[in-house]
Design a protein around this motif. Structure first.
Motif, PDB file in Angstrom:
ATOM      1  N   CYS A  13       0.835  -1.203   0.000  1.00  0.00           N
ATOM      2  CA  CYS A  13       0.000   0.000   0.000  1.00  0.00           C
ATOM      3  C   CYS A  13       0.869   1.253   0.000  1.00  0.00           C
ATOM      4  N   ARG A  14       1.865   1.265   0.863  1.00  0.00           N
ATOM      5  CA  ARG A  14       2.761   2.423   0.930  1.00  0.00           C
ATOM      6  C   ARG A  14       3.542   2.587  -0.369  1.00  0.00           C
ATOM      7  N   LYS A  15       3.913   1.465  -0.954  1.00  0.00           N
ATOM      8  CA  LYS A  15       4.628   1.522  -2.229  1.00  0.00           C
ATOM      9  C   LYS A  15       3.740   2.146  -3.303  1.00  0.00           C
ATOM     10  N   ARG A  16       2.463   1.726  -3.347  1.00  0.00           N
ATOM     11  CA  ARG A  16       1.529   2.305  -4.321  1.00  0.00           C
ATOM     12  C   ARG A  16       1.353   3.797  -4.074  1.00  0.00           C
ATOM     13  N   LYS A  17       1.271   4.187  -2.804  1.00  0.00           N
ATOM     14  CA  LYS A  17       1.143   5.611  -2.476  1.00  0.00           C
ATOM     15  C   LYS A  17       2.349   6.380  -2.995  1.00  0.00           C
ATOM     16  N   ARG A  18       3.542   5.833  -2.752  1.00  0.00           N
ATOM     17  CA  ARG A  18       4.758   6.510  -3.225  1.00  0.00           C
ATOM     18  C   ARG A  18       4.766   6.617  -4.742  1.00  0.00           C
ATOM     19  N   GLU A  19       4.350   5.556  -5.433  1.00  0.00           N
ATOM     20  CA  GLU A  19       4.322   5.575  -6.891  1.00  0.00           C
ATOM     21  C   GLU A  19       3.328   6.618  -7.408  1.00  0.00           C
ATOM     22  N   LEU A  24       2.413  12.075  -9.671  1.00  0.00           N
ATOM     23  CA  LEU A  24       1.914  13.446  -9.558  1.00  0.00           C
ATOM     24  C   LEU A  24       3.056  14.452  -9.655  1.00  0.00           C
ATOM     25  N   GLU A  25       4.175  14.135  -9.033  1.00  0.00           N
ATOM     26  CA  GLU A  25       5.336  15.026  -9.131  1.00  0.00           C
ATOM     27  C   GLU A  25       5.828  15.121 -10.573  1.00  0.00           C
ATOM     28  N   GLU A  26       5.798  13.996 -11.285  1.00  0.00           N
ATOM     29  CA  GLU A  26       6.207  14.015 -12.689  1.00  0.00           C
ATOM     30  C   GLU A  26       5.238  14.860 -13.518  1.00  0.00           C
ATOM     31  N   GLU A  27       3.957  14.772 -13.187  1.00  0.00           N
ATOM     32  CA  GLU A  27       2.973  15.581 -13.904  1.00  0.00           C
ATOM     33  C   GLU A  27       3.203  17.069 -13.647  1.00  0.00           C
ATOM     34  N   VAL A  28       3.539  17.418 -12.412  1.00  0.00           N
ATOM     35  CA  VAL A  28       3.834  18.815 -12.090  1.00  0.00           C
ATOM     36  C   VAL A  28       5.062  19.278 -12.870  1.00  0.00           C
ATOM     37  N   ALA A  29       6.083  18.429 -12.930  1.00  0.00           N
ATOM     38  CA  ALA A  29       7.290  18.785 -13.689  1.00  0.00           C
ATOM     39  C   ALA A  29       6.959  18.978 -15.170  1.00  0.00           C
ATOM     40  N   TYR A  30       6.112  18.095 -15.706  1.00  0.00           N
ATOM     41  CA  TYR A  30       5.700  18.225 -17.107  1.00  0.00           C
ATOM     42  C   TYR A  30       4.958  19.533 -17.323  1.00  0.00           C
ATOM     43  N   LEU A  31       4.035  19.866 -16.418  1.00  0.00           N
ATOM     44  CA  LEU A  31       3.263  21.097 -16.570  1.00  0.00           C
ATOM     45  C   LEU A  31       4.151  22.334 -16.455  1.00  0.00           C
ATOM     46  N   LYS A 105      -4.043  27.718 -16.670  1.00  0.00           N
ATOM     47  CA  LYS A 105      -4.950  27.509 -15.539  1.00  0.00           C
ATOM     48  C   LYS A 105      -5.765  26.241 -15.730  1.00  0.00           C
ATOM     49  N   SER A 106      -6.232  25.994 -16.943  1.00  0.00           N
ATOM     50  CA  SER A 106      -7.017  24.779 -17.185  1.00  0.00           C
ATOM     51  C   SER A 106      -6.166  23.528 -16.998  1.00  0.00           C
ATOM     52  N   LEU A 107      -4.867  23.634 -17.240  1.00  0.00           N
ATOM     53  CA  LEU A 107      -3.989  22.486 -17.028  1.00  0.00           C
ATOM     54  C   LEU A 107      -3.659  22.276 -15.554  1.00  0.00           C
ATOM     55  N   LEU A 108      -3.609  23.350 -14.793  1.00  0.00           N
ATOM     56  CA  LEU A 108      -3.201  23.244 -13.395  1.00  0.00           C
ATOM     57  C   LEU A 108      -4.345  22.979 -12.423  1.00  0.00           C
ATOM     58  N   VAL A 109      -5.562  23.287 -12.823  1.00  0.00           N
ATOM     59  CA  VAL A 109      -6.699  23.049 -11.938  1.00  0.00           C
ATOM     60  C   VAL A 109      -6.905  21.539 -11.837  1.00  0.00           C
ATOM     61  N   PRO A 110      -6.960  21.016 -10.615  1.00  0.00           N
ATOM     62  CA  PRO A 110      -7.094  19.562 -10.463  1.00  0.00           C
ATOM     63  C   PRO A 110      -8.412  19.054 -11.041  1.00  0.00           C
ATOM     64  N   THR A 117      -7.083  10.909  -6.393  1.00  0.00           N
ATOM     65  CA  THR A 117      -5.763  10.354  -6.108  1.00  0.00           C
ATOM     66  C   THR A 117      -5.143  11.015  -4.888  1.00  0.00           C
ATOM     67  N   ILE A 118      -5.212  12.327  -4.830  1.00  0.00           N
ATOM     68  CA  ILE A 118      -4.654  13.045  -3.683  1.00  0.00           C
ATOM     69  C   ILE A 118      -5.394  12.657  -2.409  1.00  0.00           C
ATOM     70  N   TRP A 119      -6.721  12.560  -2.493  1.00  0.00           N
ATOM     71  CA  TRP A 119      -7.510  12.169  -1.323  1.00  0.00           C
ATOM     72  C   TRP A 119      -7.124  10.778  -0.855  1.00  0.00           C
ATOM     73  N   SER A 120      -6.976   9.823  -1.795  1.00  0.00           N
ATOM     74  CA  SER A 120      -6.652   8.453  -1.401  1.00  0.00           C
ATOM     75  C   SER A 120      -5.248   8.362  -0.807  1.00  0.00           C
ATOM     76  N   LEU A 121      -4.344   9.221  -1.268  1.00  0.00           N
ATOM     77  CA  LEU A 121      -2.995   9.222  -0.701  1.00  0.00           C
ATOM     78  C   LEU A 121      -2.971   9.729   0.734  1.00  0.00           C
ATOM     79  N   GLN A 122      -3.966  10.504   1.108  1.00  0.00           N
ATOM     80  CA  GLN A 122      -4.020  11.060   2.452  1.00  0.00           C
ATOM     81  C   GLN A 122      -4.674  10.123   3.465  1.00  0.00           C
ATOM     82  N   GLN A 123      -5.220   8.992   2.994  1.00  0.00           N
ATOM     83  CA  GLN A 123      -5.921   8.081   3.885  1.00  0.00           C
ATOM     84  C   GLN A 123      -4.934   7.231   4.681  1.00  0.00           C
ATOM     85  N   ASP A 124      -5.367   6.840   5.889  1.00  0.00           N
ATOM     86  CA  ASP A 124      -4.561   5.943   6.717  1.00  0.00           C
ATOM     87  C   ASP A 124      -4.586   4.538   6.126  1.00  0.00           C
TER      88      ASP A 124
END
Length: 148
Positions: A13-19, A24-31, A105-110, A117-124
């Motif tokens: 689970c933690r591995k999937r979260k990290r992936e 998401l970090e790669e997407e930010v770098a691309y944007l 703006k249209s590319l950066l708005v989630p 994905t962000i919500w699921s990463l924040q779950q215990d």
């Protein structure tokens, strides 16, 4: 044996979260890279050469007016028109900036997927516990999401 399975499940689970976080970090770098490309297009543009030719023709026309000792009012009129069109805050540049900023703006708005994905990463980790969700809810959202 059960503890070992739980540990492995938690580890996965933690591995999937990290992936997911890495994606998401790669997407930010691309944007960010795409933003730089848009900025360079704004400065140069595909039709930048045409605009540059028109700008130089306008400058040449103003130089001819100076050489012919034309009326000061005509020269002021052409100079103000030139400033309005080609200055950093001119009409043409302002419209190009507005267009590119709206695209950015249209590319950066989630979107829905990135929000989920962000919500699921924040779950215990207990959020992903299948047995607990099966007993409590008759199946968990995580099971529904991963079953497709």
């Amino acid at each position: 044996l059960q503890r070992q399975k739980n540990r492995e499940a938690v580890r996965n689970c933690r591995k999937r979260k990290r992936e997911k976080y890495q994606k998401l970090e790669e997407e930010v770098a691309y944007l960010r890279q795409y933003n730089k490309q848009l900025e360079s297009q704004l400065n140069k543009g595909r039709d930048g050469r045409d605009r540059e030719v028109a700008r130089k023709a306008e400058l040449k026309g103003m130089q001819e007016l100076l050489d012919q000792d034309s009326a000061e009012t005509e020269m002021k009129k052409r100079l103000n028109s030139y400033k309005e069109m080609y200055s950093d805050f001119g009409r043409e540049r302002g419209s190009a900036i507005t267009y590119h900023m709206s695209k950015l703006k249209s590319l950066l708005v989630p979107n829905t997927v990135s929000k989920m994905t962000i919500w699921s990463l924040q779950q215990d980790d207990e959020f992903y516990d299948e047995k607990k969700n099966q007993k409590t809810f008759g199946g968990g959202i995580w099971n529904m999401l991963t079953s497709e």
